[in-house]
Design a protein around this motif. Sequence first.
Motif, PDB file in Angstrom:
ATOM      1  N   GLN A  33       0.817  -1.215   0.000  1.00 33.19           N
ATOM      2  CA  GLN A  33       0.000   0.000   0.000  1.00 33.19           C
ATOM      3  C   GLN A  33       0.850   1.263   0.000  1.00 33.19           C
ATOM      4  N   THR A  34       1.998   1.198   0.649  1.00 34.40           N
ATOM      5  CA  THR A  34       2.868   2.376   0.678  1.00 34.40           C
ATOM      6  C   THR A  34       3.312   2.759  -0.724  1.00 34.40           C
ATOM      7  N   THR A  35       3.746   1.763  -1.497  1.00 28.93           N
ATOM      8  CA  THR A  35       4.217   2.035  -2.858  1.00 28.93           C
ATOM      9  C   THR A  35       3.062   2.448  -3.761  1.00 28.93           C
ATOM     10  N   LEU A  36       1.951   1.713  -3.698  1.00 27.66           N
ATOM     11  CA  LEU A  36       0.820   2.004  -4.576  1.00 27.66           C
ATOM     12  C   LEU A  36       0.215   3.373  -4.290  1.00 27.66           C
ATOM     13  N   SER A  37       0.219   3.800  -3.036  1.00 24.25           N
ATOM     14  CA  SER A  37      -0.392   5.086  -2.705  1.00 24.25           C
ATOM     15  C   SER A  37       0.391   6.257  -3.288  1.00 24.25           C
ATOM     16  N   LEU A  38       1.651   6.029  -3.647  1.00 27.48           N
ATOM     17  CA  LEU A  38       2.462   7.082  -4.249  1.00 27.48           C
ATOM     18  C   LEU A  38       2.187   7.233  -5.744  1.00 27.48           C
ATOM     19  N   VAL A  39       1.585   6.209  -6.346  1.00 32.60           N
ATOM     20  CA  VAL A  39       1.287   6.249  -7.772  1.00 32.60           C
ATOM     21  C   VAL A  39       0.088   7.166  -8.007  1.00 32.60           C
ATOM     22  N   ALA A  40       0.159   7.963  -9.051  1.00 34.17           N
ATOM     23  CA  ALA A  40      -0.928   8.904  -9.347  1.00 34.17           C
ATOM     24  C   ALA A  40      -2.254   8.171  -9.524  1.00 34.17           C
ATOM     25  N   GLU A  41      -3.331   8.790  -9.050  1.00 34.87           N
ATOM     26  CA  GLU A  41      -4.664   8.177  -9.137  1.00 34.87           C
ATOM     27  C   GLU A  41      -5.044   7.864 -10.576  1.00 34.87           C
ATOM     28  N   ALA A  42      -4.703   8.760 -11.489  1.00 40.22           N
ATOM     29  CA  ALA A  42      -5.045   8.531 -12.896  1.00 40.22           C
ATOM     30  C   ALA A  42      -4.338   7.293 -13.436  1.00 40.22           C
ATOM     31  N   ALA A  43      -3.103   7.096 -13.029  1.00 40.51           N
ATOM     32  CA  ALA A  43      -2.355   5.920 -13.476  1.00 40.51           C
ATOM     33  C   ALA A  43      -2.968   4.643 -12.909  1.00 40.51           C
ATOM     34  N   ARG A  44      -3.370   4.712 -11.638  1.00 36.57           N
ATOM     35  CA  ARG A  44      -4.013   3.536 -11.025  1.00 36.57           C
ATOM     36  C   ARG A  44      -5.321   3.217 -11.724  1.00 36.57           C
ATOM     37  N   GLN A  45      -6.095   4.224 -12.038  1.00 36.00           N
ATOM     38  CA  GLN A  45      -7.386   4.001 -12.692  1.00 36.00           C
ATOM     39  C   GLN A  45      -7.206   3.384 -14.075  1.00 36.00           C
ATOM     40  N   ASP A  46      -6.255   3.913 -14.837  1.00 39.37           N
ATOM     41  CA  ASP A  46      -6.004   3.364 -16.172  1.00 39.37           C
ATOM     42  C   ASP A  46      -5.548   1.906 -16.081  1.00 39.37           C
ATOM     43  N   PHE A  47      -4.723   1.642 -15.096  1.00 34.15           N
ATOM     44  CA  PHE A  47      -4.215   0.281 -14.933  1.00 34.15           C
ATOM     45  C   PHE A  47      -5.342  -0.671 -14.531  1.00 34.15           C
ATOM     46  N   ARG A  48      -6.243  -0.206 -13.661  1.00 32.32           N
ATOM     47  CA  ARG A  48      -7.391  -1.026 -13.258  1.00 32.32           C
ATOM     48  C   ARG A  48      -8.265  -1.369 -14.463  1.00 32.32           C
ATOM     49  N   LYS A  49      -8.465  -0.387 -15.334  1.00 31.01           N
ATOM     50  CA  LYS A  49      -9.295  -0.631 -16.513  1.00 31.01           C
ATOM     51  C   LYS A  49      -8.656  -1.653 -17.448  1.00 31.01           C
ATOM     52  N   SER A  50      -7.334  -1.597 -17.563  1.00 28.44           N
ATOM     53  CA  SER A  50      -6.655  -2.575 -18.420  1.00 28.44           C
ATOM     54  C   SER A  50      -6.766  -3.984 -17.845  1.00 28.44           C
TER      55      SER A  50
END
Length: 553
Positions: free
Chosen positions: A159-176
């Motif tokens: 969670q520490t690493t993932l929380s540093l990733v931009a929300e937009a990047a996380r959302q795009d990755f979730r969609k993929s």
Amino acid sequence: AQLSCLARLLAARNLTADFGSFPPDLLLFFDPSEVRAGTCREFYARASRGNLELLPRGSSRRMRLLRGALTCLGVRGSRLEPQQLGSLGALVCDLEPRSIATSGSAVLESLKPCPALTEPQRDALNALLLTADTEYGDPASWDSQTLQDLGPLVLALNQTTLSLVAEAARQDFRKSIAAAYSSQDHSQREKSLNLLRALAAASASSHPRLKRSTDGCESEPITASSIDNSILLFDYTLEQLDLCLSNDVVIENLKGLLEQPSTSEYNQILKGKVDQIFPLGIPEEELKCLWSLGELYTEQEKSQWTVTSSDTLSALLSPSGGQCEEYPVQQLLSSYRALGESLTGPLLQEMGSEYLCKLQEEQIQQIPAEAIEAAGQVNISSCSQSKKDELYRKAREAFVRSYYCQIRPYLGGASAEDLKNLANAGGAINMDLDTFLALNPEELQKLSVTDVKNLLGKNLPELKKAENESLVRSWVEIQFQRELDSVLGIGLQGGLQEPTTAATPASPTASARVTPTATTFSTGPTTTASATPVLTSVAITSPSTPPSSPVPP
């Protein structure tokens, strides 16, 4: 256990030095202390290509291999150089956490093929990534492509690493991830769900928590467009999913909803809404979409489904559905057949061996011969012998003018007469050994040495490798050894020895007796004796007496 025993046997006979001639899996069981310093690099490079999962993780043998390899490569501290990491091969998956944290960017690529990392190893990997001193840079600068490039390592991100990733990047990755979900197998889907949960947890802090309510939807109502652009399971709590998803949206978008990444709790909500929409029974058109909900329906509920088209039956029975084993195949087929429909070749192919072997023998008898022919090769090895017999009769009818390659999958139900006809059809058919060993044991015993030679053709030498199989051994034991040697010539042993003394005529009151080396004799001026390994009665006949009326000499 066999590999370990073989490794000990080779060591006891001082045969381990020539390790290059042994498979990598066997080298995993060699004693590292016996590996010579001059050849240790070659040894560990070869051993690291073996299946490391043959050794329990954390076992002393597995850890000795790693220590031996590190010593051989000259590793003195915790840090490994890129060349040393490459030489470790699969052994890199057992590295200590401190080695992962201090070995730089190169260790990340080496760890990607590892099937799983321990929690301390994952912590070390995240610590390395958080230094931003890797080829991936600072997690805050990652985009969706960076997450893709991490490959399997993305499953180890905390969670520490993932929380540093931009929300937009996380959302795009979730969609993929969601886009690929419907085409994944069960194990891949489990990994996708775990990753989606981790991404959703990282995003939770940036979204205000919804107040618990049973009065209505507190978020945006779910529409057709939101189904396409959202991951409902992680964008809505189960309570809000139920409140924000209307029955009208469900009926119009059922297929899209069922293709979403899901859990059994998510599916239970969808099933409840489907049941509300169709209280009197689910229409056939909707049944095609319901494979992912199959485990939630009882046998009683499934038995009430009406199937009238092969498309629906294929959709429900297709192994790609993920829950195919949950459907009562006999009930579905009975319902389908009761409406006057016939099974087709494509439908049989779609069903595969698992469902074909679950059919009742009466249902197999109802399969049209042309459907068997159109289905092509279907594996029936898991069927019972009686069902193999039925399927063979159907296949024989369908392939009247076919070649061996078409009838081969069904030969497990062939009679000795049919096998003899096949063997003597003209030229060897080169039956493979797996097919030969799957023949009906009772029928195989009726084949002559020449029959077997003609059946196997150029694959005859393979029979020697299977001489200890009970099927082969029992056949050999009723053949004459002389014929095995002269006709086959592959070194099979254990056959019958021919009689060495002349036969004594039976007494007038002697009864016919069956023996394993039964021989038929006839008396007269031109008496000859013919021997065959076929079990039969001994009878003495006169030239002027019909063979069916034994008389005393």
